[in-house]
Design an enzyme around this catalytic site. Sequence first.
Site, mmCIF file in Angstrom:
data_model
loop_
_atom_site.group_PDB
_atom_site.id
_atom_site.type_symbol
_atom_site.label_atom_id
_atom_site.label_comp_id
_atom_site.label_asym_id
_atom_site.label_seq_id
_atom_site.Cartn_x
_atom_site.Cartn_y
_atom_site.Cartn_z
ATOM 1 N N ASP A 67 0.826 -1.209 0.000
ATOM 2 C CA ASP A 67 0.000 0.000 0.000
ATOM 3 C C ASP A 67 0.866 1.268 0.000
ATOM 4 O O ASP A 67 2.092 1.182 0.103
ATOM 5 C CB ASP A 67 -0.975 -0.003 1.197
ATOM 6 N N ASN A 136 -7.500 -0.893 13.886
ATOM 7 C CA ASN A 136 -8.930 -1.078 13.612
ATOM 8 C C ASN A 136 -9.195 -2.335 12.775
ATOM 9 O O ASN A 136 -10.289 -2.507 12.251
ATOM 10 C CB ASN A 136 -9.500 0.159 12.901
ATOM 11 N N HIS A 138 -7.539 -3.197 9.962
ATOM 12 C CA HIS A 138 -7.287 -3.100 8.523
ATOM 13 C C HIS A 138 -6.095 -3.966 8.107
ATOM 14 O O HIS A 138 -5.234 -4.313 8.917
ATOM 15 C CB HIS A 138 -7.123 -1.642 8.052
ATOM 16 N N GLU A 143 -9.818 -0.919 4.823
ATOM 17 C CA GLU A 143 -10.378 -0.462 6.094
ATOM 18 C C GLU A 143 -11.676 -1.221 6.421
ATOM 19 O O GLU A 143 -12.290 -1.826 5.521
ATOM 20 C CB GLU A 143 -10.684 1.038 5.994
HETATM 21 C C1 GLP Z 1 -0.313 0.960 8.231
HETATM 22 C C2 GLP Z 1 0.245 0.400 6.892
HETATM 23 C C3 GLP Z 1 0.013 -1.084 6.779
HETATM 24 C C4 GLP Z 1 0.456 -1.687 8.089
HETATM 25 C C5 GLP Z 1 -0.535 -1.313 9.182
HETATM 26 C C6 GLP Z 1 -0.070 -1.624 10.587
HETATM 27 O O1 GLP Z 1 -1.255 1.956 8.054
HETATM 28 N N1 GLP Z 1 -0.256 1.062 5.730
HETATM 29 O O2 GLP Z 1 0.745 -1.605 5.691
HETATM 30 O O3 GLP Z 1 0.522 -3.086 7.983
HETATM 31 O O4 GLP Z 1 -0.980 0.015 9.054
HETATM 32 O O5 GLP Z 1 0.914 -0.715 11.025
HETATM 33 P P1 GLP Z 1 1.812 -0.961 12.301
HETATM 34 O O6 GLP Z 1 2.591 -2.195 12.014
HETATM 35 O O7 GLP Z 1 2.685 0.252 12.426
HETATM 36 O O8 GLP Z 1 0.889 -1.146 13.435
#
Ligand code: GLP
Length: 248
Positions: A67, A136, A138, A143
């Site tokens: 992403d 959340n 995702h 989302e």
């Molecule tokens: C972010 C990224 C995702 C990631 C997720 C979790 O927004 N776009 O690719 O896997 O959210 O992030 P984190 O590992 O910092 O909790």
Amino acid sequence: MHKKIFPSGNAMAAAAADIIIDLVKDMPDALLCFATGNTPIETYRLLVQKAHDEQVDFSRCFCIGLDEWLGVAPETSGSCHYILHQQLFSPLGIAASQVHLFDGMAADPELECKKMNILVAEKGGVDCMVVGVGLNGHVGFNEPGVDTKLGAHVQELHQTTLDSGKHYFDTPVPIRKGITLGLTHVMHAKLLLMLANGTHKAPVVKQLLQDEVSNVLPASFIRRHGNGWLLLDEAAACMLEEQVLLEK
Ligand code: GLP
């Protein structure tokens, strides 16, 4: 789905790195997809270290990004593009010709999605996808409430995502939307590694394993994935009921 709980985040990361290393040894021309965020940092560090120690050849694999923040330039520190190059592609010696990432500044984001869909289809699907879990629920920028039939698409981001997102950047960035692979890509990945570590992830991990599988919590779909591996450290698993802990 298979679930594994490790005594520490480091042990979880070492296991994830080993899985990726073994896959690339068996399939040097694999299509690999990587998430960013805090969760996989240690996995990527260990992957680079193991690749060097074991002289694993990444020169034939192809890498894509899960992403990107829309409106954020690739060279901005904190963009998924910047992070993946810094943490993985540069240290692994992966050439630009072996990488395709969403361009957050693309004039036509829909075309950007189309290009990614075509690339994944032409390569016969993703061989190994590494994802984290948002607070959340995702996955990538899929989302809560996302249409599960979508491929790559542009997604309006939820407030929780925007709030966590700010912490990846040194300077304020005007983020509102993301561009992401879809749940169809996630579900069709031949190997799906979903990582979660830390107590802050315990509530969402509990939901994804104990609530119904639904797009209310996109990460819950890993439970329907035949070769999905949910790798947790004990902190992220600390709210799970005994019975769920015992399930493999
Ligand atoms: C972010 C990224 C995702 C990631 C997720 C979790 O927004 N776009 O690719 O896997 O959210 O992030 P984190 O590992 O910092 O909790």
